[in-house]
Scaffold this active site. Structure first.
Site, PDB file in Angstrom:
ATOM      1  N   ASP A 332       0.829  -1.209   0.000  1.00 19.67           N
ATOM      2  CA  ASP A 332       0.000   0.000   0.000  1.00 19.67           C
ATOM      3  C   ASP A 332       0.866   1.262   0.000  1.00 19.67           C
ATOM      4  OD1 ASP A 332       0.819  -0.729   2.665  1.00 19.67           O
ATOM      5  OD2 ASP A 332      -0.459   0.891   3.409  1.00 19.67           O
ATOM      6  N   GLU A 333       0.277   2.334  -0.460  1.00 14.21           N
ATOM      7  CA  GLU A 333       0.810   3.687  -0.338  1.00 14.21           C
ATOM      8  C   GLU A 333       2.308   3.763  -0.656  1.00 14.21           C
ATOM      9  OE1 GLU A 333      -2.291   5.496   2.943  1.00 14.21           O
ATOM     10  OE2 GLU A 333      -0.450   4.586   3.682  1.00 14.21           O
ATOM     11  N   CYS A 334       2.653   3.273  -1.828  1.00 11.77           N
ATOM     12  CA  CYS A 334       4.047   3.310  -2.277  1.00 11.77           C
ATOM     13  C   CYS A 334       4.177   4.335  -3.402  1.00 11.77           C
ATOM     14  CB  CYS A 334       4.491   1.929  -2.755  1.00 11.77           C
ATOM     15  SG  CYS A 334       6.213   1.901  -3.331  1.00 11.77           S
TER      16      CYS A 334
END
Length: 769
Positions: A332-334
């Site tokens: 997530d959220e990379c």
């Protein structure tokens, strides 16, 4: 605090016998979660559990003896004595055994006759859940004897994955605290513990091949304050689990039939590892373990030939410690910022021939490539991976299970593509979110209880891919067990109910569930557990009757306590109207309602203002539908006379991923000269404002004339959150139908956390005058 002493209540009678009070309790089978089938035989001789009762287990079955130990501990908490154990049946017995013909391995039968109790499971896990039912049916008050009415229970869980998550990355919880967390899970029949062990703010698991991960990465120079004051506390912070700690916790969980799934977050949320081994990042550092929360641009360098070997080494040790079928690898959220500038990452993109497409950038393929390589390695070791729903970006790994956290629609999308899904949408199942917890009364509980992971447009094939439900507890502002309990309880009861009993609304009665939960909340009090007491508050439920042009009002409280109310804004007293049944209004009013009962000290008050304009209580049709997650009671919310506060997820706001296009039927031709509506803006949550507004009028509902329009720029990063009112005035028109259009922000701007992503608008009320 001893969680084993947390036993659901029942009644206690006191009988005088031999100059001594004999305390006899009566079991109550109205527990949480409620068994699937319970048949009580009335007017028959009950089974009496006393000091002479014997727990019977199969010979040479050590696992069953462990379960018998749990049962004896629960009985001891209630009675003050432990029972003898045996491998031979008697007339005064509790027998534990296994019957493989019970199809669900977690299913069980609990049969109570006048001679004894028999718990038969499809496996040892099934017996364990039968013991939990017996535990929760037993009286909480001290009892010398317990009377169990003759009963047959057949029970099993609807979902095989019933999960609870704990983030140890932001704040660290020691071994004893994790054990207490597992005890709470076992009490609520949950069977998967998702343990978030790595984060930008701290690496919490010992990896022997890379000692600097804990020597450096487990520590940060300071933390953000958790007391509501902005800024940092200036205090060094750290902590990690040794491999011995991990083994102890995994064993403790297994004894309670809880699978522990570790999460090693990749390739983002990794600054703690980069601080220890800077060569793993795109810039080479130096890096520091993060203090600030949120999304950080420094991530693993996928183009480096050092990265995959490092990840494989770490996961090798992780898999040696955790026997779980799943390994969670984050995803997530990379952000792609560093990859776009990194020569190594760009060289890999060029070598693979990846190009930007309409759907994905070339850098998105880097994450897909990386996750696929990790998946191959994990599967070679006989395991499967789980990742957050962003792993779908760039094309998901072939066999991944997707954990849908942004909303349920991402889970539905994954299911339609053939991926197995665990539903954990933040709007309903992020128990750490205070904005949800602070909803009035039992609304936070209702959000969990009413959650259905199978969306209306899903086919049976799609629905079969929904393998479970999980709630998440992130620890940015949580440091103690008391804070953990406060966030979990009593919502954990609602999670237990839907994961065990299912989510078919036709077969569920919230008010019956609420009575059982009311009893559980009293038990929380007795055993000193911290919990959110808002569940006791009065709540109001409104139904916009657009056919009869009035508002129906229903008041609720747990435990059927007495509610008094007024409609003129005055404080309710016992001389005010006693609420007995739903009532209606069709004019301006200020509703105030509260519980007034002897012994009540809670002064919480429902206070709602109903404001009427020409559109109020009128029918509304929508050209574009709101997001299923934020539909609530549908279009009628827009003309119910009620406004929301800045919390867009309270049920007062409709959330759209398309333009607002609402047509109000005023019922007859009416003079109109203005139209307005309100939006709620929360920029960081992708909740933006409109970029334009139009008003159209019609006499027949078919031929419309535009009478006013306006436009406004896309919000800037520094624009304030809050409620925005949009109004257009125009020359007086004769119209029966008024159409209001609010134009959505097409895509999130480049400065946003999710640039190019979808933007919401949230609308609560339409005004026509």
């Amino acid at each position: 605090m001893n969680l084993k002493s947390f036993l659901p209540a029942a009644t206690v009678t006191v009988t005088l016998f031999s100059c001594r009070d004999i305390r006899e309790g009566t079991a109550d089978y109205a527990i949480i979660p409620l068994p699937q089938h319970t048949e009580v035989t009335p007017q028959t001789k009950p089974f009496i559990l006393d000091k002479g009762t014997v727990i019977v287990t199969p010979e040479n079955d050590n696992e069953m003896k462990t379960i018998a130990g749990f049962l004896n501990a629960y009985i001891d908490e209630c009675t003050g004595y432990t029972l003898a154990t045996s491998t031979e049946a008697t007339k005064n017995y509790i027998t534990l055994n296994i019957d493989k013909s019970i199809k669900n391995p977690e299913g069980y039968r609990l049969a109570i006759s006048s001679d004894g109790i028999t718990i038969t499971g499809g496996s040892h896990a099934g017996v364990f859940y039968g013991v939990q039912t017996l535990r929760k049916a037993s009286p909480v008050e001290a009892s010398d004897k317990i009377a169990f009415r003759q009963t047959n229970i057949e029970d099993y869980p609807r979902l095989a994955y019933r999960g609870m998550h704990l983030d140890a990355g932001r704040h660290f919880f020691n071994v004893e605290q994790v054990k207490q967390y597992l005890d709470l899970m076992a009490l609520h029949n949950l069977n998967v513990f998702h343990w978030h062990l790595t984060e930008d703010q701290g690496w919490r698991i010992e990896i022997k091949k890379y000692p600097l991960l804990t020597e450096i990465g487990s520590k940060r120079k300071e933390s953000l304050r958790t007391d509501g004051v902005k800024g940092t506390d200036g205090k060094p912070y750290g902590g990690f689990y040794t491999q011995k700690d991990i083994q102890e916790i995994v064993k403790y969980a297994a004894e309670r039939y809880i699978e522990v799934i570790p999460e090693i977050d990749l390739p983002g949320h990794i600054k703690s590892a980069l601080a220890a081994y800077p060569e793993l990042g795109c810039t080479g550092g130096p890096y520091e373990t993060a203090v600030e929360y949120g999304v950080h641009k420094d991530v693993l360098c996928v183009g480096s030939d050092k990265t995959l070997p490092f990840v494989k080494d770490v996961l090798t040790e992780v898999m040696q410690l955790f026997p779980s079928r799943y390994i969670h690898i984050g995803g997530d959220e990379c952000p792609r910022d560093r990859w776009k500038e990194c020569p190594k990452c760009q060289a890999l993109i060029k070598a693979q021939g990846w190009k930007d497409t309409k759907q994905y950038e070339a850098e998105d393929k880097l994450q897909s490539y990386f996750m696929t390589e990790v998946e191959k390695f994990v599967e070679e070791n006989g395991r499967r991976i789980i990742g957050w729903d962003e792993i779908l970006a760039g094309g998901a790994t072939p066999n991944a299970t997707v954990m849908a956290w942004r909303n349920a629609e991402y889970g539905a999308e994954a299911a339609k593509k053939g991926y197995d899904v665990i539903m954990t949408p933040c709007g309903q199942l992020y128990f750490s979110a205070m904005d949800v917890l602070n909803l009035p009364g039992d609304n936070a509980i209702r959000k969990v209880y009413d959650f259905n992971p199978v969306l209306s447009d899903m086919t049976e094939t799609d629905a079969a891919h929904i393998k479970g439900i999980q709630a998440c507890l992130w620890s940015e502002d949580i440091e103690t067990m008391e804070q953990i309990e406060y966030r979990l309880l009593p919502r954990l009861a609602a999670l237990a109910e839907i994961t065990w009993n299912g989510f078919d609304k036709q077969n569920r009665d919230y008010h019956e569930f609420a009575l059982r939960m009311f009893n559980i909340i009293k038990r929380y009090d007795k055993y000193g557990l911290s919990y959110h007491k808002g569940a006791f508050e009065v709540t109001s439920d409104y139904e916009n009757d657009t056919l009869n042009r009035k508002l129906s009002i229903r008041l609720n409280t747990l435990g059927n306590r007495k509610i008094y109310y007024t409609l003129d804004g005055s404080e309710p007293t016992e001389a005010s109207q006693l609420y007995k049944e739903p009532f209606t209004i069709n004019s301006n009013a200020i509703l105030k309602a509260k519980v007034i009962m002897p012994g009540e000290t809670d002064n919480s008050l429902v206070c709602d203002t109903i404001s009427v304009n020409k559109a109020t209580f009128c029918p509304v049709t929508l050209a574009g539908q709101p997001s299923p997650t934020y539909t609530y009671k549908g279009a009628s919310i827009l003309t119910d006379g009620l406004t929301g506060d800045t919390r867009y997820n309270t049920g007062r706001w409709l959330g759209f991923l398309c333009d607002l296009n609402a047509t109000v039927d005023l019922g007859k031709e009416t003079e109109v000269s203005s139209a307005a509506f309100r939006t709620d803006v929360a920029i960081g949550s992708a909740v933006m404002d409109i970029t334009g507004m139009e008003v159209w009028c019609s006499a027949d509902g078919k031929h419309f004339t535009k009478v006013a329009e306006s436009s406004k720029p896309v919000l800037k990063k520094d624009d304030p959150d809050g409620i925005y009112r949009h109004e257009l005035t125009f020359d007086t028109q004769q119209a029966r139908y008024v159409r209001i259009v609010g134009k959505i922000t097409p895509k999130l701007p480049s400065w946003h956390t999710w640039p190019g992503g979808d933007a919401f608008i949230f609308v609560d009320e339409i005004y026509v005058n």
